[in-house]
Motif scaffolding. Structure first.
Motif, PDB file in Angstrom:
ATOM      1  N   CYS A 101     123.165 104.925 -63.127  1.00 44.60           N
ATOM      2  CA  CYS A 101     123.493 104.780 -64.555  1.00 44.60           C
ATOM      3  C   CYS A 101     124.990 104.669 -64.773  1.00 44.60           C
ATOM      4  O   CYS A 101     125.463 103.793 -65.494  1.00 44.60           O
TER       5      CYS A 101
ATOM      6  N   LEU B 236     127.493 104.011 -62.661  1.00 42.17           N
ATOM      7  CA  LEU B 236     128.105 102.825 -62.050  1.00 42.17           C
ATOM      8  C   LEU B 236     127.885 101.603 -62.941  1.00 42.17           C
ATOM      9  O   LEU B 236     128.795 100.789 -63.149  1.00 42.17           O
TER      10      LEU B 236
ATOM     11  N   VAL C 182     127.515 101.488 -66.180  1.00 41.91           N
ATOM     12  CA  VAL C 182     128.367 101.566 -67.368  1.00 41.91           C
ATOM     13  C   VAL C 182     129.835 101.365 -66.986  1.00 41.91           C
ATOM     14  O   VAL C 182     130.571 100.631 -67.654  1.00 41.91           O
ATOM     15  N   ALA C 183     130.270 102.005 -65.890  1.00 41.51           N
ATOM     16  CA  ALA C 183     131.676 101.885 -65.471  1.00 41.51           C
ATOM     17  C   ALA C 183     132.003 100.422 -65.151  1.00 41.51           C
ATOM     18  O   ALA C 183     133.051  99.904 -65.568  1.00 41.51           O
TER      19      ALA C 183
ATOM     20  N   LEU D 183     124.825  94.920 -61.470  1.00 42.52           N
ATOM     21  CA  LEU D 183     125.223  95.934 -62.450  1.00 42.52           C
ATOM     22  C   LEU D 183     126.498  95.520 -63.187  1.00 42.52           C
ATOM     23  O   LEU D 183     127.280  94.700 -62.715  1.00 42.52           O
TER      24      LEU D 183
ATOM     25  N   GLU E 182     126.927  96.835 -67.246  1.00 38.11           N
ATOM     26  CA  GLU E 182     126.114  96.876 -68.470  1.00 38.11           C
ATOM     27  C   GLU E 182     126.603  95.897 -69.551  1.00 38.11           C
ATOM     28  O   GLU E 182     127.680  96.082 -70.134  1.00 38.11           O
ATOM     29  N   PRO E 183     125.811  94.887 -69.860  1.00 42.93           N
ATOM     30  CA  PRO E 183     126.227  93.911 -70.872  1.00 42.93           C
ATOM     31  C   PRO E 183     126.319  94.498 -72.282  1.00 42.93           C
ATOM     32  O   PRO E 183     127.094  93.995 -73.101  1.00 42.93           O
ATOM     33  N   ALA E 184     125.557  95.561 -72.571  1.00 43.63           N
ATOM     34  CA  ALA E 184     125.670  96.180 -73.907  1.00 43.63           C
ATOM     35  C   ALA E 184     127.069  96.766 -74.091  1.00 43.63           C
ATOM     36  O   ALA E 184     127.588  96.790 -75.214  1.00 43.63           O
ATOM     37  N   VAL E 185     127.679  97.224 -73.003  1.00 37.56           N
ATOM     38  CA  VAL E 185     129.053  97.733 -73.074  1.00 37.56           C
ATOM     39  C   VAL E 185     130.019  96.573 -73.327  1.00 37.56           C
ATOM     40  O   VAL E 185     130.921  96.676 -74.171  1.00 37.56           O
TER      41      VAL E 185
END
Lengths: 410, 410
Positions: B76, B78, B80-81, B134, B136-139
């Motif tokens: 999770c 990784l 987001v980072a 990985l 996160e596209p939402a970020v």
């Protein structure tokens, strides 16, 4: 916005299987989102089913989620395997409802929560918080030929929210039209409440504490029944007021919202301790159930008195979840509530509480599809409204018909 | 379709950092996809940059990708980072190009490949194959205020493809308009080729074998230079024909496409073995480089003669990658090619080969956004065309302006 036939898919933390429900969702006239950003929608249930996991699949899933370590290949394969099972659930529902609806326009899939830890921390020098819902939506789209919106929690967390509760949005859409403050209470294992103001906006949502989990455990251990049907035993017992007063002073109940809880605090372990205590106090099964039912009721009402009433008087409560079938529990909530209260059930609004989560994910998919924001910052703590989920597109043109056909054919 | 300003983002297997490039993409008149499903597009590069990973971030990333086990929380965090780093790259590029383009409409992000194993296997009784990108596209969408399409490989694999190569689609769009068969050769560490027929459709794509990886390793070890500039040393040496003939009989070169290879086969270990052999044979640096350059050239030409020419005669080759700067290598390819060959570079078509992957993901995002299918089944083995990637929507209305502003402000 226009009318769409939308399937909602979800697998909960119990990992029993996939809840699937098909709804026709259409804008009410006048069309479009209301001034306050809550779209005015008409929702009709077409069909629903529970698609259970194979028992060996379920066992392995539970073990893998709890495993202290996994490898990258497992992450990938579990995601695809769950996607196939979710797709099977959608295809079964499409076949089942085919006589009523010949075309599904959209699927909203929550997936299976594997990890949810909405606490910001530094990871390799970057501020991050984590959530993981697996069940590859590209697989669901490929098998059904229907566009899919999935992975709803990441976007709220990307703007500082907890990624939960998401249900407040459904509560706004379903119950926010009365023009007066309303609370929506879901009595599952844990009880949670959403507070809607007179404009229909959710201003607060939190877990009040135990719902049915402790009562059901007591019923099972004391009477070998899975639950106290309609609260009959509790109704015939006497509440041990002294013990109840001790129980309701637990720290969780005094803590200000936002707050969430779960099995960790109010699970079997806690229930079993209460049963030992009831035994020490010499309570009959009836008296014990009366006291534990009162505990759920009084903590729900106290949560209102302590945290909601100071901001907003509520005299209309919409209840859902298994606890909504327990008339003694509902009577008790009314009794403890500090003011007059009208209690109605989801079913009074034509909403099946069993498939409310599936409905939530259908609603989130529908609104994201039309670029309507659908997180509720007041309830999740997000800094602003976003569109939750990611859309897997299917190609334009005749090829879509083929996909759906091949989907149904399976 | 209409004109959009689209950013493409990618981090390759070397994990150096994020390639970011901004393009204006618009439909050529007549608008819309061609009869054959390849959209006719005009592409203009607005700006580009490489956003390197912090060195400690890079080290940890490389270690984590190679780790035999990880835990769910790491997965999770990784994700987001990496999303934050990709978002930083996009924001830097948005600031850099602000004087030229005041609005970015869409981002296509490949993310970081963590796992790619396109071999079907049974997982818990379900047929599955895995890939994991990985970041996160939402970020990325939250930080930039721009809709993002990401995670391109899963959809192709969901319909039975290998999820690779994806570049064939870019080759169709960029080079498929000449009306004659064309091959597009990328000479990176490994060399890969896409074959376009007279209709501009990619009919085959595969790795031919070594590109620069072995030559560069030899140059470094024999001359302490990172590569043999323009092939000057090789040009002044003599090819050891006997050794070359042995080398070109390796199994990989005889294997029929589709096939892919990488560092596992043609990496440093293999290069170092060749250097020992060159030493045993008493070859000078020049002779060794001449022979290894010839190995790349002859295996590229042989791949054509063995696997492509029987289906399609190619007399037009478009080269890209670092090897396109080595005129001796290009001359050698022409010499070994069994028929007359015109060699042109990506730059002759106004395409920066350095940012071709970023362009690919911008193109995939653009077409998926308009629901144009964009995988190439003839090259990936997929059973049908799909729209690659998942779209993170941003809300309609004025709020979008705010998002972009807050993005730029950072």
């Amino acid at each position: 916005m226009r009318a769409l036939n939308v399937i909602g898919l979800n697998s909960g933390t119990s990992m029993d299987g996939v809840d699937a429900a098909l709804y026709t969702i259409r804008p009410k006239k006048p069309a479009g989102p209301s001034d306050k950003g809550v779209p005015s929608l008409e929702i009709e249930l077409v069909g629903s089913l529970l698609h259970p996991f194979e028992s060996s699949f379920q066992r392995r899933l539970q073990a893998t989620v709890a495993a202290p370590s996994i490898n990258w290949e497992q992450v990938c394969l579990l995601n695809v395997a769950l996607g196939e099972v979710f797709a099977d659930a959608a295809l079964r529902l499409m076949r089942q409802t085919r006589s009523k609806v010949n075309h599904v326009d959209l699927i909203g899939s929550h997936g299976q929560t594997i990890w949810h830890a909405p606490t910001p921390r530094k990871f390799w020098g970057v501020e991050a918080m984590g959530t993981l819902q697996l069940g590859e939506p590209a697989v669901i789209a490929a098998r059904t030929g229907v566009p899919v919106v999935a992975d709803f929690r990441t976007a709220d967390m990307a703007v500082g929210g907890q990624g939960a509760p998401l249900v407040s949005f459904a509560d706004e859409v379903l119950f926010g039209r009365s023009g007066k403050p309303t609370a929506v209470l879901n009595i599952g294992g844990i009880a949670n409440i959403t507070v809607l103001n007179e404009e229909g906006l959710a201003i607060l949502a939190f877990d009040t504490g135990p719902g049915n989990m402790i009562m059901d455990r007591a019923a099972l251990r004391l009477t070998s029944q899975p639950f106290d049907q309609d609260g009959r035993l509790a109704r015939s017992g006497r509440i041990d007021e002294k013990w109840l007063s001790e129980l309701k002073s637990l720290a969780y109940f005094r803590q200000s919202p936002p707050k969430t809880t779960g099995r960790e605090l109010f699970g079997f372990h806690f229930a079993d301790e209460l049963l030992s205590e009831a035994n020490r106090r010499g309570l009959s099964a009836q008296d014990c159930l009366a006291t534990l039912t009162a505990l759920s009721a009084v903590t729900i009402a106290r949560a209102y008195a302590d945290f909601i009433e100071p901001r907003l008087r509520i005299d209309e409560l919409v209840v859902g979840g298994g606890g909504a079938d327990n008339s003694y529990l509902l009577d008790s909530i009314k009794r403890y509530w500090p003011n007059e209260l009208t209690v109605r059930r989801h079913e009074d609004f034509g909403i099946s509480t069993k498939f409310k989560e599936a409905l939530l994910f259908a609603l989130l998919a529908y609104t994201t599809f039309f670029k309507i924001p659908n997180n509720v910052p007041a309830c999740t703590g997000a800094s602003r409204r976003v569109c939750l989920g990611k859309l897997v597109q299917t190609p334009v043109g005749s090829i879509i018909g083929e996909h759906i056909f091949s989907g149904y054919r399976k």
